[in-house]
Design a protein around this motif. Structure first.
Motif, short mmCIF file in Angstrom:
data_model
loop_
_atom_site.label_atom_id
_atom_site.label_comp_id
_atom_site.label_asym_id
_atom_site.label_seq_id
_atom_site.Cartn_x
_atom_site.Cartn_y
_atom_site.Cartn_z
N ILE A 128 -12.81 -36.24 54.87
CA ILE A 128 -12.77 -35.20 53.84
C ILE A 128 -12.49 -33.85 54.49
O ILE A 128 -11.62 -33.09 54.02
CB ILE A 128 -14.10 -35.15 53.06
CG1 ILE A 128 -14.24 -36.38 52.15
CG2 ILE A 128 -14.21 -33.86 52.24
CD1 ILE A 128 -15.63 -36.56 51.56
N ASN A 166 -16.81 -30.36 49.44
CA ASN A 166 -16.43 -31.69 48.95
C ASN A 166 -17.31 -32.78 49.54
O ASN A 166 -17.14 -33.96 49.23
CB ASN A 166 -14.96 -31.96 49.33
CG ASN A 166 -14.03 -30.92 48.77
OD1 ASN A 166 -13.90 -30.79 47.56
ND2 ASN A 166 -13.40 -30.15 49.64
N ASP A 211 -17.41 -27.33 53.92
CA ASP A 211 -17.30 -28.74 54.31
C ASP A 211 -17.79 -28.95 55.73
O ASP A 211 -18.50 -29.92 56.03
CB ASP A 211 -15.85 -29.23 54.18
CG ASP A 211 -15.46 -29.60 52.77
OD1 ASP A 211 -16.32 -29.59 51.87
OD2 ASP A 211 -14.26 -29.92 52.57
N ARG A 235 -8.90 -33.46 55.52
CA ARG A 235 -8.02 -33.13 54.39
C ARG A 235 -8.16 -31.66 53.98
O ARG A 235 -7.16 -30.99 53.67
CB ARG A 235 -8.30 -34.05 53.21
CG ARG A 235 -7.90 -35.51 53.47
CD ARG A 235 -7.94 -36.38 52.23
NE ARG A 235 -9.24 -36.48 51.60
CZ ARG A 235 -10.18 -37.38 51.90
NH1 ARG A 235 -9.97 -38.29 52.86
NH2 ARG A 235 -11.33 -37.41 51.24
N THR A 236 -9.39 -31.15 54.00
CA THR A 236 -9.61 -29.74 53.68
C THR A 236 -8.93 -28.85 54.72
O THR A 236 -8.32 -27.84 54.38
CB THR A 236 -11.12 -29.44 53.61
OG1 THR A 236 -11.73 -30.29 52.64
CG2 THR A 236 -11.40 -28.00 53.26
N ASP A 274 -16.34 -40.87 56.35
CA ASP A 274 -15.87 -40.26 55.11
C ASP A 274 -15.92 -38.74 55.21
O ASP A 274 -14.96 -38.05 54.84
CB ASP A 274 -16.73 -40.76 53.94
CG ASP A 274 -16.19 -40.30 52.60
OD1 ASP A 274 -14.98 -40.45 52.35
OD2 ASP A 274 -16.99 -39.80 51.78
#
Length: 168
Positions: A112, A89, A25, A115-116, A108
């Motif tokens: 993301i 992701n 990511d 969150r990862t 975004d």
């Protein structure tokens, strides 16, 4: 060679699995940010060009830290575009976007990745890997701040009120 740092081989493998997704990511976000730095146009060009460069430069250094943590845990770091695409992701953009869409994509992407990172902290905490948890927590702070700074460009002149969730 045998490794005994207080974390079992199975637990190190679980941590590395999580870190590999973080690395993928992070790399995809780095690549996207660098792409947008090169290709941004429009009235916000100067400010965005500089901000994107600051962000991708910081991200590049972090990639090395994440990969080296994987190595310190006794595993090889994923290191191909193909593998990053499988693990990540965050997706690539096949075309040049408007400056506003670039900003949205980077907000975004930072969210993301946050969150990862948060999921990775949970894994590291559960398995008593404090150095990994610390590194990932620090990364979360960076990406939350990046998302906030990028989001401010989208709110500019939109009449958004302070604390108005609809402006997010």
């Amino acid at each position: 060679m045998h490794m005994d740092t207080g974390i079992s081989a199975d637990d190190r493998a679980k941590i590395v699995e999580s870190l590999s997704t973080v690395l993928a990511d992070a790399y995809m976000l780095y690549l996207k940010t660098h792409n947008f730095h090169w290709n941004v146009t429009g009235p916000m060009f100067s400010a965005l060009h500089v901000m994107f460069e600051q962000q991708y430069t910081e991200q590049w250094t972090a990639l090395d830290d994440i990969a080296e943590r994987i190595r310190a845990l006794g595993h090889f770091a994923p290191a191909t575009y193909k593998r990053y695409a499988e693990l990540s992701n965050i997706t690539e953009e096949p075309e040049v976007l408007s400056a506003k869409e670039m900003i949205r994509q980077l907000v975004d992407g930072n969210e993301i990745l946050t969150r990862t990172l948060r999921a990775g902290v949970k894994v590291a905490d559960e398995l008593d890997d404090f150095p990994t948890a610390d590194m990932l927590t620090t990364r979360m702070e960076v990406h939350e701040k990046n998302a906030w700074m990028l989001r401010s460009f989208l709110e500019q002149g939109a009449g958004a009120k302070q604390g108005d969730a609809s402006s997010d």
